[in-house]
Design an enzyme around this catalytic site. Sequence first.
Site, PDB file in Angstrom:
ATOM      1  CB  SER A 101       8.733   3.416 -60.487  1.00 21.20           C
ATOM      2  OG  SER A 101       9.857   4.219 -60.753  1.00 21.20           O
ATOM      3  CE1 TYR A 129       8.165   6.139 -55.203  1.00 23.06           C
ATOM      4  CE2 TYR A 129       9.813   5.446 -56.800  1.00 23.06           C
ATOM      5  CZ  TYR A 129       8.557   5.942 -56.512  1.00 23.06           C
ATOM      6  OH  TYR A 129       7.681   6.219 -57.526  1.00 23.06           O
TER       7      TYR A 129
END
Length: 339
Positions: free
Chosen positions: A183, A195
Amino acid sequence: MAFTNSLETGLLEVILSHPAFTCVFLLATLAAIRWYIRDSYKVDGFGEKHVLITGCDSGFGNLLARQLDRKGFRVIATCLTEKGAADLAAAASPRLKTVLLNVTDSASIRGAVEFASREVGGRGLWGLVNNAGRSTPIGPTEWLRLEDFSKVLDVNLMGVIDVTLQFLPLLRKGQGRVVNVASILGRLSLVGGGYCLSKYGVEAFSDILRRDMRHFGIKVSIIEPGFFRTEVTRLDLIEADLKRLWTRLPQEIRDSYGATYLDEYVKAQEFSMNLLCSSDLSKVTGCMEHALTARFPRTRYGAGWDAKLLWIPLSYLPSFVSDFVMRVLLPLPKEGRNH
Ligand SMILES: *[C@@H]1O[C@H](CO)[C@@H](O)[C@H](O)[C@H]1NC(C)=O
């Protein structure tokens, strides 16, 4: 003023008319054309190639499974839920096979490897797409407990490592490829919780894996999506979880943030997501498809305009720039104003 102007123009003329400039310009153009042509070479024989994708219940994984199925690939789509698997099977050709897989469970991964071994026969596996992931719990670090980090790291990082290690023998046999979904949050830490940590980990794991396995013909690509509308960015889930974190905080900590902080924080998330999130998931699956079909897959793919033009350039700037951006985007706690 006129003097500087004519000096600058004169200097520019000298540079532009210099043979070295023409030479560098020509070489750069040729290099760009060569890169472009090389980037467009494809492998063939999709019908003989097996690709296993994790996390096909929804989002990128689901779209990629259907996209590769249409192109003629032999897709093994792993889903977390029975419903996800049944819905996908109904939407795809009989060539596509679904398997239930929980990436946090080593025994479940072993089951998927056994299934894939039977499917690929002696050919080995052409592609492994580590796509499964989750985002919550996310929020200010002080609101979190250790298990909140583990929940995300177990799926997004340890899951990717376990799946990759267990599938390496099949990939080696197939001279195959690993495509890992990181990401832009693997380059910039914009939100608290597991995350960003997990995606930084995926970037590191993939870089090392690429260098270690290239000697054996295994290629590794990293996909770095910006913000896209998937389960990972679903605001209702993120908001409900933020409320859970907030209500379990001690009263004095909540007081230090102020009664309106949670609402402001949620609004800030809504604002950024609505501004940034793209619904066009094919920008990401297009990169994944390139990584699986190009003769020379790229090492990194930035997917989405926000990744290419905003986040990746921002990640190269000094930290104070991203600190400033986040200060502007996030609300200030009540007792934070004087510091
Ligand atoms: C996945 O496996 C882990 C570890 O065995 C387990 O705790 C979890 O409940 C499983 N999740 C699902 C959705 O089955």
